[in-house]
Design a protein around this motif. Structure first.
Motif, mmCIF file in Angstrom:
data_model
loop_
_atom_site.group_PDB
_atom_site.id
_atom_site.type_symbol
_atom_site.label_atom_id
_atom_site.label_comp_id
_atom_site.label_asym_id
_atom_site.label_seq_id
_atom_site.Cartn_x
_atom_site.Cartn_y
_atom_site.Cartn_z
ATOM 1 N N MET A 1 0.848 -1.190 0.000
ATOM 2 C CA MET A 1 0.000 0.000 0.000
ATOM 3 C C MET A 1 0.884 1.240 0.000
ATOM 4 N N SER A 2 0.762 2.061 -1.019
ATOM 5 C CA SER A 2 1.635 3.219 -1.157
ATOM 6 C C SER A 2 0.839 4.500 -0.953
ATOM 7 N N SER A 3 1.094 5.196 0.138
ATOM 8 C CA SER A 3 0.410 6.457 0.393
ATOM 9 C C SER A 3 1.344 7.376 1.174
ATOM 10 N N LYS A 4 1.099 8.670 1.012
ATOM 11 C CA LYS A 4 1.891 9.668 1.710
ATOM 12 C C LYS A 4 1.024 10.324 2.763
ATOM 13 N N ILE A 5 1.489 10.303 4.001
ATOM 14 C CA ILE A 5 0.740 10.869 5.119
ATOM 15 C C ILE A 5 1.587 11.926 5.806
ATOM 16 N N THR A 6 1.013 13.119 5.939
ATOM 17 C CA THR A 6 1.676 14.215 6.653
ATOM 18 C C THR A 6 1.002 14.412 8.002
ATOM 19 N N ILE A 7 1.796 14.582 9.030
ATOM 20 C CA ILE A 7 1.296 14.803 10.384
ATOM 21 C C ILE A 7 1.756 16.180 10.842
ATOM 22 N N ILE A 8 0.803 17.028 11.202
ATOM 23 C CA ILE A 8 1.123 18.359 11.719
ATOM 24 C C ILE A 8 1.086 18.290 13.244
ATOM 25 N N GLY A 9 2.223 18.503 13.865
ATOM 26 C CA GLY A 9 2.324 18.434 15.320
ATOM 27 C C GLY A 9 3.131 17.228 15.747
ATOM 28 N N ALA A 10 4.275 17.466 16.398
ATOM 29 C CA ALA A 10 5.157 16.383 16.830
ATOM 30 C C ALA A 10 5.134 16.204 18.342
ATOM 31 N N GLY A 11 3.990 16.505 18.945
ATOM 32 C CA GLY A 11 3.832 16.254 20.377
ATOM 33 C C GLY A 11 3.615 14.771 20.632
ATOM 34 N N SER A 12 3.101 14.443 21.813
ATOM 35 C CA SER A 12 2.920 13.034 22.183
ATOM 36 C C SER A 12 2.021 12.299 21.200
ATOM 37 N N VAL A 13 0.912 12.935 20.813
ATOM 38 C CA VAL A 13 -0.028 12.273 19.908
ATOM 39 C C VAL A 13 0.547 12.179 18.494
ATOM 40 N N GLY A 14 1.024 13.301 17.963
ATOM 41 C CA GLY A 14 1.540 13.304 16.602
ATOM 42 C C GLY A 14 2.707 12.356 16.406
ATOM 43 N N SER A 15 3.655 12.362 17.344
ATOM 44 C CA SER A 15 4.830 11.493 17.199
ATOM 45 C C SER A 15 4.457 10.021 17.393
ATOM 46 N N THR A 16 3.478 9.742 18.260
ATOM 47 C CA THR A 16 3.048 8.358 18.445
ATOM 48 C C THR A 16 2.302 7.858 17.214
ATOM 49 N N ILE A 17 1.529 8.741 16.573
ATOM 50 C CA ILE A 17 0.885 8.367 15.311
ATOM 51 C C ILE A 17 1.962 8.033 14.265
ATOM 52 N N ALA A 18 2.987 8.879 14.177
ATOM 53 C CA ALA A 18 4.067 8.630 13.221
ATOM 54 C C ALA A 18 4.745 7.293 13.504
ATOM 55 N N TYR A 19 5.009 7.020 14.774
ATOM 56 C CA TYR A 19 5.649 5.750 15.141
ATOM 57 C C TYR A 19 4.754 4.563 14.796
ATOM 58 N N THR A 20 3.472 4.679 15.129
ATOM 59 C CA THR A 20 2.547 3.572 14.859
ATOM 60 C C THR A 20 2.413 3.321 13.365
ATOM 61 N N LEU A 21 2.316 4.407 12.585
ATOM 62 C CA LEU A 21 2.251 4.258 11.132
ATOM 63 C C LEU A 21 3.515 3.603 10.588
ATOM 64 N N SER A 22 4.666 3.915 11.205
ATOM 65 C CA SER A 22 5.938 3.388 10.709
ATOM 66 C C SER A 22 6.049 1.875 10.868
ATOM 67 N N SER A 23 5.236 1.310 11.763
ATOM 68 C CA SER A 23 5.292 -0.137 11.995
ATOM 69 C C SER A 23 4.191 -0.878 11.248
ATOM 70 N N GLN A 24 3.386 -0.142 10.491
ATOM 71 C CA GLN A 24 2.298 -0.745 9.729
ATOM 72 C C GLN A 24 2.526 -0.522 8.234
ATOM 73 N N ASP A 25 1.663 -1.090 7.412
ATOM 74 C CA ASP A 25 1.807 -0.977 5.965
ATOM 75 C C ASP A 25 0.773 -0.036 5.371
ATOM 76 N N ILE A 26 0.515 1.064 6.076
ATOM 77 C CA ILE A 26 -0.475 2.032 5.616
ATOM 78 C C ILE A 26 0.178 3.085 4.743
ATOM 79 N N ALA A 27 1.354 3.555 5.142
ATOM 80 C CA ALA A 27 2.031 4.647 4.437
ATOM 81 C C ALA A 27 3.418 4.223 3.960
ATOM 82 N N SER A 28 3.793 4.713 2.793
ATOM 83 C CA SER A 28 5.164 4.523 2.304
ATOM 84 C C SER A 28 6.001 5.776 2.542
#
Length: 316
Positions: A1-28
């Motif tokens: 699955m190839s998609s680009k996801i941008t996250i605005i905000g690198a606080g606890s929620v934003g960075s945890t979303i980035a980490y969780t996405l990085s371990s899944q096959d949702i975004a490239s």
């Protein structure tokens, strides 16, 4: 699955979303943007050094122009809720932050699907819908998807049944006026009340469900977590990543997300959560669920509470 996801905000929620996405096959591709560029860079460095254990993925700490061609933009920016503080008390400060972000990110990624997570999420979704100039189908708030997950967790523990068998939802505001439409709560096709009777017939030692206590569990969980550890970010991040997977899937799904109401249940010009059809083309419409008159009145009460706050905020 190839998609680009941008996250605005690198606080606890934003960075945890980035980490969780990085371990899944949702975004490239993942772009993390924050006014504190060093914080974003540190989060990205920490996350990307663990990605050798998965298929290759691009993760960068970027600026607004790096969001170009994003499939999904997740907005988490805002001041965190403090212990004892309601989501609605955050309103004007976080609205002002959103007003500064919106023109920059919309200019860079006008075709993306926008997922609003910042609290108070229903009001932030409403504000973004009003000021972004984007079609409404591109905009949704995380709404009560987390509340509904908490409800499923509570019901699972009560009935000792897998959460995947539970179909029950929280409607309205993501906050103090949310409610559970019990007339639509089922366990694999059987109403919650009928399931209790079935369990008793099977000889299970089970207590009747205290519906008011279950609502309190749902509504107060966030505050309890904040009082004990300072913030909530794991469950909300899992919920947001689930929404991302729905938005890049090949077919549509139904979820309790916050979107603009246009007369459904007699409610207009406010964002709150009911059953909504979402998928690769964004929001496709509401799915009407049969509710009792009392439940519809609860939904209207939630809408009125949000409208009262909206009337007090400065959108200009």
């Amino acid at each position: 699955m190839s998609s680009k996801i941008t996250i605005i905000g690198a606080g606890s929620v934003g960075s945890t979303i980035a980490y969780t996405l990085s371990s899944q096959d949702i975004a490239s591709e993942i772009v993390l943007i924050d006014i504190n560029k060093k914080k974003a860079e540190g989060e990205v460095l920490d996350i990307i050094q663990g990605t050798c254990f998965r298929d290759p993925i691009s993760i960068i700490a970027g600026d607004y122009e790096d969001a170009r061609d994003s499939d999904i933009v997740i907005i988490t920016s805002g001041i965190a809720r403090k212990p004892g503080q309601t989501r609605l008390e955050l309103t004007q400060t976080n609205v002002n932050i959103l007003k500064s972000i919106t023109p920059e990110i919309v200019k860079a990624a006008p075709n993306a699907l926008y997922l609003i997570v910042s609290n108070p999420v229903d009001i932030m979704t409403y504000v973004f819908t009003k000021i972004s100039g984007l079609p409404e189908n591109q905009i949704l708030g995380s709404g009560t998807i987390l509340d509904s997950a908490r409800l499923r967790c509570g019901l699972s523990e009560h009935f000792q049944i897998a959460q995947s068998n539970i179909h029950a939802y929280v409607f309205g505001e993501h906050g103090d006026t949310s409610f559970i439409p019990w007339s639509g709560a089922y366990i694999s096709g059987v109403s919650v009340d009928e399931y209790y009777d079935l369990e008793k017939k099977l000889g299970k030692d089970i207590e009747p469900i205290d519906k008011e206590a279950m609502l309190q569990y749902v509504q107060k969980s966030g505050g309890e977590i904040i009082s004990k550890k300072g913030a909530t970010f794991y469950a909300v991040s899992s919920s947001v990543c689930k929404l991302c997977s729905l938005l890049v899937s090949s077919s549509e799904s139904i979820s309790t997300v916050s979107t603009m109401m246009h007369g459904e249940y007699g409610i207009d010009d406010v964002c709150l959560s009911t059953l909504t059809l979402v998928g690769p083309n964004g929001v496709q419409g509401k799915v009407p669920m049969r509710m009792t008159k009392a439940e519809i009145e609860q939904l209207k009460k939630s809408a009125d509470a949000l409208k009262e706050i909206i009337a007090q905020i400065d959108l200009n």
